[in-house]
Design an enzyme around this catalytic site. Structure first.
Site, PDB file in Angstrom:
ATOM      1  N   ASN A 111       4.761 -28.805 -37.028  1.00  0.00           N
ATOM      2  CA  ASN A 111       4.390 -30.183 -36.703  1.00  0.00           C
ATOM      3  C   ASN A 111       3.903 -30.215 -35.255  1.00  0.00           C
ATOM      4  O   ASN A 111       4.267 -29.362 -34.449  1.00  0.00           O
ATOM      5  CB  ASN A 111       5.621 -31.086 -36.849  1.00  0.00           C
ATOM      6  N   HIS A 113       4.077 -32.803 -31.993  1.00  0.00           N
ATOM      7  CA  HIS A 113       4.750 -34.013 -31.524  1.00  0.00           C
ATOM      8  C   HIS A 113       4.203 -34.348 -30.135  1.00  0.00           C
ATOM      9  O   HIS A 113       4.082 -33.461 -29.289  1.00  0.00           O
ATOM     10  CB  HIS A 113       6.258 -33.787 -31.462  1.00  0.00           C
ATOM     11  N   SER A 140       3.783 -30.858 -28.130  1.00  0.00           N
ATOM     12  CA  SER A 140       4.465 -29.630 -28.523  1.00  0.00           C
ATOM     13  C   SER A 140       4.220 -29.353 -29.998  1.00  0.00           C
ATOM     14  O   SER A 140       4.317 -30.264 -30.816  1.00  0.00           O
ATOM     15  CB  SER A 140       5.989 -29.765 -28.339  1.00  0.00           C
ATOM     16  N   ASP A 149      12.071 -33.640 -35.000  1.00  0.00           N
ATOM     17  CA  ASP A 149      11.466 -33.188 -33.739  1.00  0.00           C
ATOM     18  C   ASP A 149      12.368 -32.203 -32.981  1.00  0.00           C
ATOM     19  O   ASP A 149      12.391 -32.200 -31.744  1.00  0.00           O
ATOM     20  CB  ASP A 149      11.155 -34.388 -32.814  1.00  0.00           C
TER      21      ASP A 149
HETATM   22  C1  GRF Z   1      -0.861 -37.150 -32.820  1.00  0.00           C
HETATM   23  O1  GRF Z   1      -0.785 -37.763 -31.580  1.00  0.00           O
HETATM   24  C2  GRF Z   1       0.321 -36.279 -33.063  1.00  0.00           C
HETATM   25  O2  GRF Z   1       0.900 -35.801 -31.891  1.00  0.00           O
HETATM   26  C3  GRF Z   1       1.294 -37.190 -33.739  1.00  0.00           C
HETATM   27  O3  GRF Z   1       0.502 -38.055 -34.517  1.00  0.00           O
HETATM   28  C4  GRF Z   1      -0.786 -38.169 -33.937  1.00  0.00           C
HETATM   29  C5  GRF Z   1      -1.781 -37.898 -35.018  1.00  0.00           C
HETATM   30  O4  GRF Z   1      -3.081 -38.227 -34.632  1.00  0.00           O
HETATM   31  N1  GRF Z   1       2.236 -36.420 -34.520  1.00  0.00           N
HETATM   32  P1  GRF Z   1      -4.286 -37.797 -35.543  1.00  0.00           P
HETATM   33  O5  GRF Z   1      -4.067 -38.429 -36.924  1.00  0.00           O
HETATM   34  O6  GRF Z   1      -4.319 -36.314 -35.613  1.00  0.00           O
HETATM   35  O7  GRF Z   1      -5.505 -38.380 -34.883  1.00  0.00           O
END
Ligand code: GRF
Length: 219
Positions: A111, A113, A140, A149
């Site tokens: 993932n 985050h 991260s 997370d």
């Molecule tokens: C990103 O900021 C990521 O860190 C978080 O969700 C957001 C997704 O944005 N987990 P996108 O859909 O990739 O534009």
């Protein structure tokens, strides 16, 4: 070691700009993997259009159509088992996965985050970093474990926080780091260069500077 047969399935809920960064990295040869399918829990998510434009299979599993979290998770797990990718990649997937999901899925999952974990797990990370007058913020990539997370961190990307930042301006700066570090982390995984020793992720058996694990933490 390049493995063009290495496949990923990307789980999304929204705009999919991280998905786009992966699509672009695959197209440029920077990310030697196949994006096998994109799964969204939200119908009409723009990420699905990005997948369609790139000729990637799209599936929607709308969580609103399931009576319980476990019922949705069971459908998601069986879809993933059927697709059987080498790696599951969460990219803006806004669902908390239940323990039953983790019992059904053995495939490694990562993932991204939007914080320098372990700082700011959870939501509204950009606003929280600004409120704390943190000097740095970032993103991260981490392995997904049942605890939210909290899985081992593979790579972090840091950006400065400016005095006049809004959550939106900070998010835009962090996004640029996300687009850099997520394809990098997937590539390392696909090249089988990652290992976990004592809860820390090593690349080629060491902590590498480009992992950014020594970047500043918010105070
Ligand atoms: C990103 O900021 C990521 O860190 C978080 O969700 C957001 C997704 O944005 N987990 P996108 O859909 O990739 O534009």
């Amino acid at each position: 070691m390049q493995d063009p047969n290495f496949s990923i399935v990307v789980l999304v809920s929204g705009g999919g700009t991280n998905l786009q960064a992966m699509i672009d990295a695959v197209a440029s040869g920077e990310l030697p993997v196949t994006i096998q399918a994109v799964i969204s829990n939200v119908e009409g998510a723009y990420a699905l259009e990005r997948a369609a434009s790139a000729g990637i299979e799209q599936r929607v599993i709308n969580h609103r159509e399931f009576p319980t979290r476990e019922a949705f998770d069971a459908e998601l797990a069986s879809t993933l088992q059927q697709l059987s990718p080498d790696l599951i990649v969460l990219a803006g997937f806004m669902r908390i996965l239940s323990d039953s999901f983790f019992q059904q899925i053995n495939t490694p999952m990562i993932n991204i985050h939007p914080s320098l974990l372990p700082a700011y797990p959870g939501l509204n990370t950009h606003a929280r970093a600004i409120a704390d007058r943190a000097s740095h913020h970032g993103a991260s990539v981490h392995f997904v474990t049942p605890e939210l997370d909290a899985g081992p961190v593979i790579v972090r990307g840091a950006v400065p926080v400016h005095g006049d930042d809004t959550p939106e301006s900070l998010q835009a700066r962090v996004h640029q780091e996300e687009y850099r570090i997520y394809p990098l982390a997937i590539r390392w995984f696909a090249e089988r260069r990652l290992s976990i020793v004592d809860g820390r992720v090593l690349v080629d058996n060491e902590i590498r500077p480009e992992q950014g694990l020594d970047t500043p933490q918010p105070d």
